[in-house]
Design a protein around this motif. Structure first.
Motif, PDB file in Angstrom:
ATOM      1  N   ASN A  52       0.841  -1.203   0.000  1.00  0.00           N
ATOM      2  CA  ASN A  52       0.000   0.000   0.000  1.00  0.00           C
ATOM      3  C   ASN A  52       0.878   1.256   0.000  1.00  0.00           C
ATOM      4  N   PRO A  53       1.607   1.475  -1.105  1.00  0.00           N
ATOM      5  CA  PRO A  53       2.609   2.545  -1.147  1.00  0.00           C
ATOM      6  C   PRO A  53       2.002   3.925  -0.968  1.00  0.00           C
ATOM      7  N   ALA A  54       2.857   4.842  -0.574  1.00  0.00           N
ATOM      8  CA  ALA A  54       2.414   6.228  -0.425  1.00  0.00           C
ATOM      9  C   ALA A  54       1.948   6.756  -1.774  1.00  0.00           C
ATOM     10  N   PRO A  55       0.857   7.514  -1.798  1.00  0.00           N
ATOM     11  CA  PRO A  55       0.335   7.993  -3.076  1.00  0.00           C
ATOM     12  C   PRO A  55       1.212   9.070  -3.679  1.00  0.00           C
ATOM     13  N   GLU A  56       1.094   9.247  -4.973  1.00  0.00           N
ATOM     14  CA  GLU A  56       1.665  10.405  -5.654  1.00  0.00           C
ATOM     15  C   GLU A  56       0.599  11.489  -5.643  1.00  0.00           C
ATOM     16  N   GLY A  57       0.877  12.581  -4.981  1.00  0.00           N
ATOM     17  CA  GLY A  57      -0.161  13.587  -4.759  1.00  0.00           C
ATOM     18  C   GLY A  57      -1.199  13.012  -3.821  1.00  0.00           C
ATOM     19  N   VAL A  58      -2.478  13.148  -4.183  1.00  0.00           N
ATOM     20  CA  VAL A  58      -3.521  12.544  -3.357  1.00  0.00           C
ATOM     21  C   VAL A  58      -3.784  11.096  -3.771  1.00  0.00           C
ATOM     22  N   GLY A  59      -3.244  10.685  -4.938  1.00  0.00           N
ATOM     23  CA  GLY A  59      -3.408   9.309  -5.397  1.00  0.00           C
ATOM     24  C   GLY A  59      -4.480   9.125  -6.446  1.00  0.00           C
ATOM     25  N   LEU A  60      -5.437  10.069  -6.508  1.00  0.00           N
ATOM     26  CA  LEU A  60      -6.529   9.990  -7.483  1.00  0.00           C
ATOM     27  C   LEU A  60      -6.713  11.355  -8.121  1.00  0.00           C
ATOM     28  N   GLU A  61      -6.670  11.400  -9.447  1.00  0.00           N
ATOM     29  CA  GLU A  61      -6.868  12.656 -10.178  1.00  0.00           C
ATOM     30  C   GLU A  61      -7.914  12.433 -11.273  1.00  0.00           C
ATOM     31  N   ILE A  62      -8.904  13.334 -11.330  1.00  0.00           N
ATOM     32  CA  ILE A  62      -9.969  13.237 -12.321  1.00  0.00           C
ATOM     33  C   ILE A  62     -10.010  14.546 -13.098  1.00  0.00           C
ATOM     34  N   ARG A  63      -9.996  14.439 -14.421  1.00  0.00           N
ATOM     35  CA  ARG A  63      -9.959  15.624 -15.275  1.00  0.00           C
ATOM     36  C   ARG A  63     -11.094  15.578 -16.290  1.00  0.00           C
ATOM     37  N   PHE A  64     -11.545  16.754 -16.690  1.00  0.00           N
ATOM     38  CA  PHE A  64     -12.555  16.898 -17.739  1.00  0.00           C
ATOM     39  C   PHE A  64     -12.041  17.902 -18.770  1.00  0.00           C
ATOM     40  N   PRO A  65     -11.127  17.481 -19.647  1.00  0.00           N
ATOM     41  CA  PRO A  65     -10.545  18.392 -20.631  1.00  0.00           C
ATOM     42  C   PRO A  65     -11.582  18.851 -21.670  1.00  0.00           C
ATOM     43  N   PRO A  66     -11.251  19.906 -22.417  1.00  0.00           N
ATOM     44  CA  PRO A  66     -12.197  20.384 -23.437  1.00  0.00           C
ATOM     45  C   PRO A  66     -12.458  19.350 -24.533  1.00  0.00           C
ATOM     46  N   ASP A  67     -11.404  18.638 -24.960  1.00  0.00           N
ATOM     47  CA  ASP A  67     -11.581  17.656 -26.030  1.00  0.00           C
ATOM     48  C   ASP A  67     -10.523  16.562 -25.890  1.00  0.00           C
ATOM     49  N   VAL A  68     -10.580  15.580 -26.768  1.00  0.00           N
ATOM     50  CA  VAL A  68      -9.673  14.434 -26.658  1.00  0.00           C
ATOM     51  C   VAL A  68      -8.236  14.827 -26.983  1.00  0.00           C
ATOM     52  N   HIS A  69      -8.054  15.830 -27.840  1.00  0.00           N
ATOM     53  CA  HIS A  69      -6.690  16.286 -28.133  1.00  0.00           C
ATOM     54  C   HIS A  69      -6.041  16.836 -26.869  1.00  0.00           C
ATOM     55  N   GLN A  70      -6.761  17.665 -26.126  1.00  0.00           N
ATOM     56  CA  GLN A  70      -6.227  18.213 -24.883  1.00  0.00           C
ATOM     57  C   GLN A  70      -6.021  17.119 -23.832  1.00  0.00           C
ATOM     58  N   THR A  71      -6.813  16.052 -23.920  1.00  0.00           N
ATOM     59  CA  THR A  71      -6.607  14.916 -23.022  1.00  0.00           C
ATOM     60  C   THR A  71      -5.211  14.341 -23.202  1.00  0.00           C
ATOM     61  N   VAL A  72      -4.818  14.137 -24.461  1.00  0.00           N
ATOM     62  CA  VAL A  72      -3.487  13.595 -24.741  1.00  0.00           C
ATOM     63  C   VAL A  72      -2.410  14.571 -24.271  1.00  0.00           C
ATOM     64  N   ASN A  73      -2.642  15.847 -24.475  1.00  0.00           N
ATOM     65  CA  ASN A  73      -1.672  16.851 -24.041  1.00  0.00           C
ATOM     66  C   ASN A  73      -1.492  16.807 -22.525  1.00  0.00           C
ATOM     67  N   LEU A  74      -2.602  16.691 -21.784  1.00  0.00           N
ATOM     68  CA  LEU A  74      -2.523  16.621 -20.326  1.00  0.00           C
ATOM     69  C   LEU A  74      -1.794  15.357 -19.867  1.00  0.00           C
ATOM     70  N   ILE A  75      -2.044  14.241 -20.546  1.00  0.00           N
ATOM     71  CA  ILE A  75      -1.339  13.005 -20.198  1.00  0.00           C
ATOM     72  C   ILE A  75       0.157  13.184 -20.394  1.00  0.00           C
ATOM     73  N   GLY A  76       0.544  13.772 -21.528  1.00  0.00           N
ATOM     74  CA  GLY A  76       1.960  13.983 -21.799  1.00  0.00           C
ATOM     75  C   GLY A  76       2.629  14.856 -20.751  1.00  0.00           C
ATOM     76  N   LEU A  77       1.977  15.953 -20.387  1.00  0.00           N
ATOM     77  CA  LEU A  77       2.544  16.865 -19.400  1.00  0.00           C
ATOM     78  C   LEU A  77       2.670  16.197 -18.029  1.00  0.00           C
ATOM     79  N   ARG A  78       1.638  15.434 -17.649  1.00  0.00           N
ATOM     80  CA  ARG A  78       1.679  14.794 -16.320  1.00  0.00           C
ATOM     81  C   ARG A  78       2.733  13.683 -16.286  1.00  0.00           C
ATOM     82  N   ILE A  79       2.861  12.957 -17.378  1.00  0.00           N
ATOM     83  CA  ILE A  79       3.872  11.899 -17.446  1.00  0.00           C
ATOM     84  C   ILE A  79       5.274  12.499 -17.331  1.00  0.00           C
ATOM     85  N   ALA A  80       5.526  13.595 -18.034  1.00  0.00           N
ATOM     86  CA  ALA A  80       6.838  14.246 -17.958  1.00  0.00           C
ATOM     87  C   ALA A  80       7.135  14.688 -16.529  1.00  0.00           C
ATOM     88  N   GLU A  81       6.131  15.217 -15.872  1.00  0.00           N
ATOM     89  CA  GLU A  81       6.294  15.671 -14.490  1.00  0.00           C
ATOM     90  C   GLU A  81       6.590  14.500 -13.559  1.00  0.00           C
TER      91      GLU A  81
END
Length: 818
Positions: free
Chosen positions: A431-460
Motif C-alpha cells: 500500500n505505497p504512499a500515493p503520488e499527490g492525493v493518489g486519485l486525479e480526475i480531469r474533464f478536458p475540453p476535447d480528446v486532443h487536450q486529453t493527450v496533451n494533459l497526459i503527456g505533461l503529467r507523465i513528464a512531471e
C-alpha cells in the motif's frame, strides 16, 4: 502436459532435520494473509477462494500447494515407519524412506502457459525451502490437462493426435464462411425470410446489399458465437433445435426467426467440415476428456491418480471445464467428497461477452461453499495506495446500487471490498504512499487536450521518479493508436511536451498486434487486385482501408454489391457521396498500380499505401522476401496468392520485432499504452484511464445500421442469451419466476444481453482502476468522437455515469493544475 510426477534428481529428498522443516513450514504459513492461510490450512473438501485484485492469489496458491504436499509426504512417512519398523531400523538399507511419496498428484490448473511456468516455478521454490523434492504435483492449462487425458485413451476419446490438428483462428474462420454458404444453399426459404426481414420493398440493389450483410457479417457472427457457446456447454446441434421449439419466437410484420434452429444448422455443418479435415478445436479437447471419463473404470483410474485439484482464474471457466475438474477432484471411494480449491474473483470476470466464460457459475460455487463454511475471502491487498482502494470500492458499491439486478440479471459485482494490508505484512512497500492525493480526475475540453494533459503529467512524474512505471489503459486499440501517434509526434499535433526529448519511451502494445495482421491485409488487397469485380474481394479490401483509417467508416455492403458501378460509375448512375469517392479513389489507384508495377514491387507499394510505419514496413519487406523465395520460377499472381494464403492460414509468420519482448509492458521510464483487457494481471505505479465516456463505457449493445432490417437486435447475442438461459436452468441457477421449460424470446434475450454487457463493462473499469499503485488518473473530455474510426469528428459527449459520482465522493481528486 503430462500428469506424471514432476521430474526429480536421482538422489533422495534432502535429509533436512524435521525441526528445521517444521520451522520453515510455520514460517511460510505465517507469511500469508488470513485468506491465504485458509488455503494453506485446507486438507480436503471443496473450498472457494474469492480473491480481490492485488491480494497475492498466485503466491498464496503456490505456498498452499507446497504445504499441502509437505503434509501428505510427512503423513505418508509416518505411516510407512509404523507399518515397516524393521525397514526403518535397517542402517544401511538402500530404500530411504525419505525418498518415497504417496500416490496421487495435486493438479494445479491455471489460465495461460506463462502462468503455468510461473506457478510451477513458485511451487518448486517453496518445496525446496521445505527440503522436499519437487514431485507429487503437476501444473497445466485446463486444455493441456484435457488433451493429456484424451490422448492417453484414443479409443474412448475418439481423438488421435497423429491424425488430428488443432484448428487455427484463420482456419476456423474459413470453415465458418464455408458452412454459411452451405447452409444458405440448403435453406433457401429461411434465407429469403432473413433477407426480407421486417420490411422489404423488393428493390434489387437492397436485396443484394442484404445478402452481402447476411453472408459476410450476420450469419458468420451467429455461427462463431453459437459454436463456442454450445460446445463449451456440451450441447449438440439437435439440442439447439429442441431448445428452439421451447422458445416463443419473434413476430414482427410477418417475420418469424427461429434463431436457435438457424444456429443449429450452422453448427452442424461446421462440425462436419471440422471432422472432414481432421481438425479439432479447444472445446473438442474438453469434450474428448469427458468422453474418456464416462467410462467407470477409466474414471476411477484417473481419480486415483489425482489427490486434489487447485484451479486459478475460476471466474473464467466454462460449465464444461468446471465439470471436468469436478470429476477429477472427486474422491474415488466417496463420490460425495470433492477435493477441490477454486480461486478467482467474480468481480474481475471480463471475458463473458466474447467467450463462453460465465461468471455466474463461480459465484454460485462461492455461495454454495459459503453455506457450508467453506468460503475463504482474500480481501487484503497491498498493491495500491489507500485512496485508490477506496475509489475502487466506491465504484463497486455505486454500480451495484444503481444496477441492483433482478430476476435472471444479477448485480454486476459480488459484494467484496478491498482492504489494505496491516503494517506487519511482509510485502515490501505494501500500500505505497500515493503520488499527490493518489486519485486525479480531469474533464478536458476535447480528446486532443486529453493527450496533451497526459503527456505533461507523465513528464512531471518521470522527472520526480525516473525508475517508475506508467501506463495508459484504453478501451480499444484505436484509442491507443490515437494517443501514441500524438505523443510520438508532438510537433505535428501541437503538444506542449516532447516525451522523447526527456528520455521517455512510448510503447503502444496494439502496434505489435497490427504487425501480426500484415499478411492478412496484404492478402485482402492482392485478392482484390486479382479479381476486382468479386463483391467479397472488394469488401475485404475496403474493410482493410477502413481498419487502417484511410477511408471513412460506412456501409461497405452497399459499395461492394455492384463492383463495376462503384469502381467505374457512368453518367447515368447516382452521384457518389464524398466518403464513397474517397474509397473509390483508393481502389482505382490500387488497380492502376497492378497494371503499371512489376509483381515484386506490389507488396512494398501496398505497404506504403496503407501508410505503414517503419517497423511495419520492415515486416512487409520480410513478407515480400519470403513470398519471392516460395514462388521462385512461378511468380504469377496465382502462385503468390496461394503462398500467402498458406501463410495466413497456418499463422506461422512472425513480425519483425524492434523491441525486446521480455518485460516489454512494464519497463521503467516507459509509458505503455495497452487495452484494459490486456492489462489484467499487470500493474504500474501510475495508471491513466482517458476517454471515459458513457457511449463507450458502459456503452450499449448496438445494432449496426446495415443490420437493422432484421430488427432491433443481433442474432448472435440473442442466441448466446438463450443458450445461457438453458444452461442456467439445467444447472439449477435459473430464476424461480420463469417456467423451467421456456427459454426467453428474442426481446427478453436481447435485454439480457444488454445487461450482460453493462455489467461486464463496469467490471472492466474496476479491473483497470486496480492496476494502479500510486496514482490513478481518469478523464472524460467534453468533446469526443462517437466512433474512434473517425477520431477527428468531435461532438459533445457525456462522461461515464460513475465519474461524476467519484468526483462528488472524492472532491480532492479534481486537480487544479497540470
Amino acid at each position: 502436459m503430462s500428469i506424471s510426477p514432476e521430474p526429480i534428481a536421482s538422489e533422495p529428498v534432502a535429509s533436512e532435520p524435521i525441526a528445521s522443516r517444521s520451522q520453515m513450514f510455520d514460517r511460510l504459513r505465517q507469511s500469508l494473509r488470513p485468506g491465504q492461510q485458509r488455503m494453506a490450512d485446507w486438507q480436503g473438501g471443496a473450498l472457494a477462494v474469492s480473491a480481490v485484485p492485488g491480494s497475492g492469489k498466485s503466491t498464496g496458491m503456490a505456498i498452499a500447494a507446497a504445504l499441502f504436499l509437505a503434509r501428505r509426504y510427512l503423513s505418508h512417512l509416518e505411516a510407512e515407519e509404523l507399518n515397516a519398523p524393521e525397514l526403518n531400523a535397517g542402517a544401511g538399507d538402500s530404500q530411504a524412506l525419505s525418498a518415497t511419496f504417496p500416490s496421487g498428484q495435486l493438479i494445479l490448473v491455471t489460465f495461460t502457459r506463462s502462468a503455468v511456468a510461473n506457478l510451477k516455478s513458485k511451487v518448486r521454490q517453496y518445496l525446496k525451502a521445505l527440503a522436499l523434492a519437487p514431485q507429487g504435483f503437476a501444473v497445466s492449462t485446463l486444455h493441456g490437462l484435457a488433451l493429456n487425458i484424451a490422448t492417453r485413451h484414443p479409443t474412448l476419446s475418439g481423438l488421435n493426435l497423429s491424425q488430428a490438428t488443432l484448428v487455427s483462428p484463420n482456419q476456423s474462420s474459413r470453415l465458418i464462411r464455408t458452412c454459411v454458404e452451405q447452409w444458405i444453399s440448403a435453406h433457401p426459404k429461411i434465407y429469403q425470410q432473413l433477407i426480407e426481414g421486417q420490411q422489404f420493398d423488393g428493390e434489387e440493389a437492397e436485396r443484394l446489399r442484404r445478402q452481402s450483410v447476411l453472408r459476410t457479417e450476420v450469419l458468420p457472427d451467429l455461427a462463431f458465437t453459437v459454436i463456442h457457446e454450445a460446445k463449451s456447454s456440451g450441447l449438440l446441434p439437435d439440442d439447439l433445435r429442441n431448445l428452439g421449439r421451447d422458445t416463443v419466437r419473434y413476430l414482427a410484420e410477418g417475420a418469424d426467426y427461429d434463431v436457435l434452429a438457424i444456429a443449429a444448422g450452422l453448427y452442424e455443418r461446421y462440425q462436419v467440415l471440422l471432422r472432414s479435415r481432421n481438425f479439432i478445436d479447444y472445446d473438442d479437447m474438453i469434450l474428448a476428456a469427458l468422453r474418456v471419463l464416462e467410462d467407470e473404470a477409466t474414471r476411477r483410474h484417473w481419480q486415483t491418480q489425482v489427490c486434489a485439484v487447485f484451479e486459478d482464474e475460476a471466474q473464467d471457466s466454462s460449465p464444461l471445464q468446471t465439470r471436468l475438474l469436478k470429476i477429477l477432484a472427486t474422491d474415488p471411494v466417496d463420490s460425495q467428497l470433492l477435493n477441490l480449491i477454486r480461486v478467482g474473483d467474480p468481480n474481475q470476470a471480463i471475458n463473458s461477452t466474447f467467450t463462453p466464460a460465465d461468471p455466474l457459475f463461480f459465484r454460485a460455487f462461492c455461495q454454495a461453499c459459503d453455506r457450508l463454511g467453506q468460503l475463504a475471502e482474500m480481501d487484503q491487498a497491498g498493491r495500491s495506495s489507500p485512496l485508490i482502494i477506496e475509489a475502487a470500492n466506491f465504484v463497486l458499491s455505486w454500480v451495484n446500487q444503481k444496477y441492483p439486478g433482478e430476476g435472471e440479471n444479477e448485480a454486476p459485482f459480488r459484494t467484496q471490498a478491498i482492504h489494505p494490508v496491516p503494517p506487519t505484512d511482509p510485502q515490501p512497500n505494501a500500500n505505497p504512499a500515493p503520488e499527490g492525493v493518489g486519485l486525479e480526475i480531469r474533464f478536458p475540453p476535447d480528446v486532443h487536450q486529453t493527450v496533451n494533459l497526459i503527456g505533461l503529467r507523465i513528464a512531471e512524474l518521470f522527472a520526480l521518479h525516473p525508475e517508475a512505471r506508467a501506463a495508459v489503459l484504453v478501451r480499444e486499440n484505436r484509442q491507443g493508436r490515437y494517443i501514441a501517434e500524438r505523443l510520438q509526434n508532438p510537433t505535428i499535433y501541437g503538444l506542449d511536451v516532447d516525451l522523447s526529448q526527456q528520455g521517455i519511451d512510448v510503447y503502444d502494445v496494439g502496434d505489435r498486434d497490427r504487425h501480426s495482421h500484415i499478411p492478412a491485409e496484404m492478402l485482402s488487397l492482392l485478392q482484390f487486385l486479382d479479381r476486382p469485380h468479386s463483391p467479397d474481394n472488394l469488401k475485404a479490401a475496403l474493410q482493410t482501408l477502413v481498419d487502417r483509417r484511410l477511408i471513412p467508416t460506412q456501409d461497405l455492403n452497399a459499395l461492394a454489391v455492384l463492383p463495376e458501378q462503384f469502381l467505374y460509375p457512368t453518367p447515368l448512375d447516382p452521384p457518389q457521396a464524398e466518403s464513397v469517392l474517397q474509397a473509390r479513389r483508393y481502389c482505382t489507384g490500387l488497380l492502376r498500380a497492378r497494371l503499371e508495377l512489376p509483381q515484386y514491387q506490389l507488396i512494398p507499394f501496398l505497404a506504403m499505401t496503407l501508410q505503414y510505419e517503419q517497423s511495419e514496413l520492415a515486416t512487409a519487406d520480410k513478407l515480400a522476401e519470403r513470398l519471392a523465395q516460395q514462388t521462385v520460377g512461378n511468380p504469377a499472381m496465382a502462385a503468390v496468392l496461394e503462398a500467402l494464403e498458406e501463410i495466413v492460414r497456418s499463422e506461422r509468420f512472425e513480425p519483425v520485432e524492434t523491441d525486446d519482448p521480455e518485460q516489454r509492458y512494464i519497463r521503467p521510464k516507459q509509458l505503455t499504452i495497452i487495452t484494459m483487457h490486456k492489462a489484467k494481471g499487470l500493474d504500474w505505479d501510475f495508471v491513466f484511464i482517458p476517454f471515459l465516456h458513457e457511449h463507450v463505457l458502459p456503452g450499449n449493445l448496438r445494432v449496426l445500421p446495415q443490420m437493422q432490417f432484421l430488427g432491433d437486435f443481433t442474432l448472435s447475442e440473442v442466441a448466446r442469451a438463450q443458450i445461457r438461459a438453458h444452461v442456467h436452468q439445467a444447472s439449477g441457477h435459473a430464476s424461480s419466476g420463469r417456467s423451467p421449460s421456456a427459454l426467453p424470446n428474442i426481446s427478453i434475450a436481447w435485454e439480457r444481453a444488454k445487461w450482460l454487457k453493462l455489467a461486464e463493462e463496469y467490471r472492466l473499469l474496476y479491473v483497470a482502476m486496480t492496476r494502479a499503485k500510486r496514482l490513478l488518473w481518469m478523464s472524460a473530455a467534453y468533446k469526443a468522437p462517437f466512433s474512434w474510426s473517425n477520431p477527428d469528428n468531435l461532438d459533445g459527449r457525456s462522461p461515464c455515469p460513475v465519474l461524476p459520482a467519484l468526483v462528488k465522493q472524492f472532491p480532492q481528486a479534481i486537480r487544479k493544475k497540470t
